[in-house]
Scaffold this motif. Sequence first.
Motif, PDB file in Angstrom:
ATOM      1  N   MET A 199       0.831  -1.208   0.000  1.00  0.00           N
ATOM      2  CA  MET A 199       0.000   0.000   0.000  1.00  0.00           C
ATOM      3  C   MET A 199       0.868   1.262   0.000  1.00  0.00           C
ATOM      4  O   MET A 199       0.586   2.235  -0.704  1.00  0.00           O
ATOM      5  N   GLU A 200       1.932   1.205   0.802  1.00  0.00           N
ATOM      6  CA  GLU A 200       2.840   2.353   0.888  1.00  0.00           C
ATOM      7  C   GLU A 200       3.481   2.666  -0.461  1.00  0.00           C
ATOM      8  O   GLU A 200       3.640   3.829  -0.836  1.00  0.00           O
ATOM      9  N   GLN A 201       3.817   1.593  -1.202  1.00  0.00           N
ATOM     10  CA  GLN A 201       4.450   1.785  -2.503  1.00  0.00           C
ATOM     11  C   GLN A 201       3.505   2.493  -3.475  1.00  0.00           C
ATOM     12  O   GLN A 201       3.918   3.365  -4.237  1.00  0.00           O
ATOM     13  N   TYR A 202       2.221   2.134  -3.431  1.00  0.00           N
ATOM     14  CA  TYR A 202       1.245   2.775  -4.302  1.00  0.00           C
ATOM     15  C   TYR A 202       1.074   4.257  -3.963  1.00  0.00           C
ATOM     16  O   TYR A 202       0.913   5.105  -4.844  1.00  0.00           O
ATOM     17  N   ILE A 252       3.364   6.160  -2.698  1.00  0.00           N
ATOM     18  CA  ILE A 252       4.578   6.840  -3.180  1.00  0.00           C
ATOM     19  C   ILE A 252       4.468   7.121  -4.674  1.00  0.00           C
ATOM     20  O   ILE A 252       4.821   8.200  -5.157  1.00  0.00           O
ATOM     21  N   ILE A 253       3.954   6.127  -5.429  1.00  0.00           N
ATOM     22  CA  ILE A 253       3.791   6.305  -6.871  1.00  0.00           C
ATOM     23  C   ILE A 253       2.807   7.430  -7.172  1.00  0.00           C
ATOM     24  O   ILE A 253       3.033   8.273  -8.053  1.00  0.00           O
ATOM     25  N   ILE A 254       1.693   7.470  -6.423  1.00  0.00           N
ATOM     26  CA  ILE A 254       0.699   8.531  -6.608  1.00  0.00           C
ATOM     27  C   ILE A 254       1.310   9.894  -6.299  1.00  0.00           C
ATOM     28  O   ILE A 254       1.136  10.862  -7.050  1.00  0.00           O
ATOM     29  N   PHE A 255       2.055   9.948  -5.179  1.00  0.00           N
ATOM     30  CA  PHE A 255       2.692  11.213  -4.794  1.00  0.00           C
ATOM     31  C   PHE A 255       3.673  11.676  -5.865  1.00  0.00           C
ATOM     32  O   PHE A 255       3.687  12.844  -6.254  1.00  0.00           O
ATOM     33  N   ARG A 256       4.501  10.754  -6.347  1.00  0.00           N
ATOM     34  CA  ARG A 256       5.517  11.122  -7.351  1.00  0.00           C
ATOM     35  C   ARG A 256       4.867  11.554  -8.670  1.00  0.00           C
ATOM     36  O   ARG A 256       5.359  12.462  -9.335  1.00  0.00           O
ATOM     37  N   THR A 257       3.784  10.893  -9.030  1.00  0.00           N
ATOM     38  CA  THR A 257       3.093  11.270 -10.258  1.00  0.00           C
ATOM     39  C   THR A 257       2.582  12.700 -10.177  1.00  0.00           C
ATOM     40  O   THR A 257       2.784  13.505 -11.103  1.00  0.00           O
ATOM     41  N   ILE A 258       1.920  13.037  -9.074  1.00  0.00           N
ATOM     42  CA  ILE A 258       1.413  14.404  -8.885  1.00  0.00           C
ATOM     43  C   ILE A 258       2.563  15.399  -8.790  1.00  0.00           C
ATOM     44  O   ILE A 258       2.523  16.482  -9.386  1.00  0.00           O
ATOM     45  N   PHE A 259       3.617  15.017  -8.061  1.00  0.00           N
ATOM     46  CA  PHE A 259       4.765  15.896  -7.863  1.00  0.00           C
ATOM     47  C   PHE A 259       5.429  16.252  -9.194  1.00  0.00           C
ATOM     48  O   PHE A 259       5.676  17.423  -9.492  1.00  0.00           O
ATOM     49  N   PHE A 260       5.697  15.237 -10.017  1.00  0.00           N
ATOM     50  CA  PHE A 260       6.369  15.495 -11.293  1.00  0.00           C
ATOM     51  C   PHE A 260       5.451  16.197 -12.283  1.00  0.00           C
ATOM     52  O   PHE A 260       5.920  16.971 -13.131  1.00  0.00           O
ATOM     53  N   TYR A 261       4.152  15.950 -12.183  1.00  0.00           N
ATOM     54  CA  TYR A 261       3.199  16.658 -13.028  1.00  0.00           C
ATOM     55  C   TYR A 261       3.282  18.166 -12.761  1.00  0.00           C
ATOM     56  O   TYR A 261       3.403  18.970 -13.700  1.00  0.00           O
ATOM     57  N   VAL A 262       3.247  18.528 -11.495  1.00  0.00           N
ATOM     58  CA  VAL A 262       3.333  19.948 -11.117  1.00  0.00           C
ATOM     59  C   VAL A 262       4.708  20.517 -11.469  1.00  0.00           C
ATOM     60  O   VAL A 262       4.828  21.629 -11.993  1.00  0.00           O
ATOM     61  N   LEU A 263       5.762  19.746 -11.201  1.00  0.00           N
ATOM     62  CA  LEU A 263       7.121  20.214 -11.461  1.00  0.00           C
ATOM     63  C   LEU A 263       7.362  20.459 -12.948  1.00  0.00           C
ATOM     64  O   LEU A 263       7.938  21.481 -13.344  1.00  0.00           O
ATOM     65  N   ILE A 264       6.897  19.526 -13.790  1.00  0.00           N
ATOM     66  CA  ILE A 264       7.092  19.677 -15.234  1.00  0.00           C
ATOM     67  C   ILE A 264       6.281  20.853 -15.777  1.00  0.00           C
ATOM     68  O   ILE A 264       6.758  21.597 -16.635  1.00  0.00           O
ATOM     69  N   LEU A 265       5.074  21.056 -15.262  1.00  0.00           N
ATOM     70  CA  LEU A 265       4.295  22.228 -15.657  1.00  0.00           C
ATOM     71  C   LEU A 265       5.045  23.510 -15.312  1.00  0.00           C
ATOM     72  O   LEU A 265       5.074  24.465 -16.103  1.00  0.00           O
ATOM     73  N   PHE A 266       5.656  23.508 -14.129  1.00  0.00           N
ATOM     74  CA  PHE A 266       6.434  24.679 -13.708  1.00  0.00           C
ATOM     75  C   PHE A 266       7.629  24.900 -14.639  1.00  0.00           C
ATOM     76  O   PHE A 266       7.909  26.027 -15.067  1.00  0.00           O
ATOM     77  N   PHE A 267       8.337  23.819 -14.977  1.00  0.00           N
ATOM     78  CA  PHE A 267       9.496  23.928 -15.866  1.00  0.00           C
ATOM     79  C   PHE A 267       9.084  24.481 -17.232  1.00  0.00           C
ATOM     80  O   PHE A 267       9.750  25.357 -17.796  1.00  0.00           O
ATOM     81  N   ASP A 269       8.529   4.943 -11.864  1.00  0.00           N
ATOM     82  CA  ASP A 269       8.607   3.473 -11.923  1.00  0.00           C
ATOM     83  C   ASP A 269       9.551   2.889 -10.878  1.00  0.00           C
ATOM     84  O   ASP A 269       9.509   1.688 -10.608  1.00  0.00           O
ATOM     85  N   ASN A 270      10.417   3.737 -10.318  1.00  0.00           N
ATOM     86  CA  ASN A 270      11.374   3.275  -9.298  1.00  0.00           C
ATOM     87  C   ASN A 270      11.190   4.079  -8.017  1.00  0.00           C
ATOM     88  O   ASN A 270      11.937   5.035  -7.758  1.00  0.00           O
ATOM     89  N   PRO A 271      10.193   3.733  -7.215  1.00  0.00           N
ATOM     90  CA  PRO A 271       9.877   4.500  -6.002  1.00  0.00           C
ATOM     91  C   PRO A 271      11.051   4.588  -5.016  1.00  0.00           C
ATOM     92  O   PRO A 271      11.104   5.527  -4.213  1.00  0.00           O
ATOM     93  N   LYS A 272      11.985   3.642  -5.069  1.00  0.00           N
ATOM     94  CA  LYS A 272      13.103   3.648  -4.123  1.00  0.00           C
ATOM     95  C   LYS A 272      14.201   4.622  -4.536  1.00  0.00           C
ATOM     96  O   LYS A 272      15.102   4.906  -3.760  1.00  0.00           O
TER      97      LYS A 272
END
Length: 220
Positions: free
Chosen positions: A1-4, A6-21, A53-56
Amino acid sequence: MEQYLIIIFRTIFFYVLILFFFRVMGKREIGELSILDLVVFVMIGEMAIVSIDNPKRPLIETIIPMVLLVLIQIGLAMLSLKSKRFRDLVDGKPTIIINKGKIDEQAMRKQRYNFDDLLTQLREKDIRSIADVEFAILESSGSLSVIEKMNNPNGEPKEGDITIPLIIDGAIEEENLLRVNKTNFWLRQELKKLGYRDVKKISFCSYENGKFFVDIMDEQ
């Protein structure tokens, strides 16, 4: 569950970050992206996918190269603004495919552009016949700019011309001078008559239908 999570968090994080870039790198339509823009966007997207794809994998190992790419892109964009030669090297030059109603097959071959491509892009602009086209310019982005033939009141075709830049960013466009059958000496003499003695101070100069348009650098 924790891994999922992390994946959700990273997806949202990079979505916002790439929009900013992308916002930092400036607004450009998809069809107007340069080769540099496309390479940077693809690389940033791939980095984000690998990190998701690599949460670690530590986020910092992905963020650092992303920031580096953005800084490089901004630096190259500033260089492109200051150097016409660099812009031509990276983006290429627009190519006149149809000039005053005449198809330039040599220019088409040089750009590896065939008649199927030409007809397709003309249809996309609701132009049914090549005979209706006065000028067609293949832009550096790959889009086709078309100027249709105008008619006089009696229905006969009316000849016109397109704006051909003779000076860009203080540099004389020798190739365009040849296109209008003029020389470097002629251009300088004509500009002197108009009061422009220093070509390097001219940001843009064009010659159309016997008239000059001149814009001085940083002139408000």
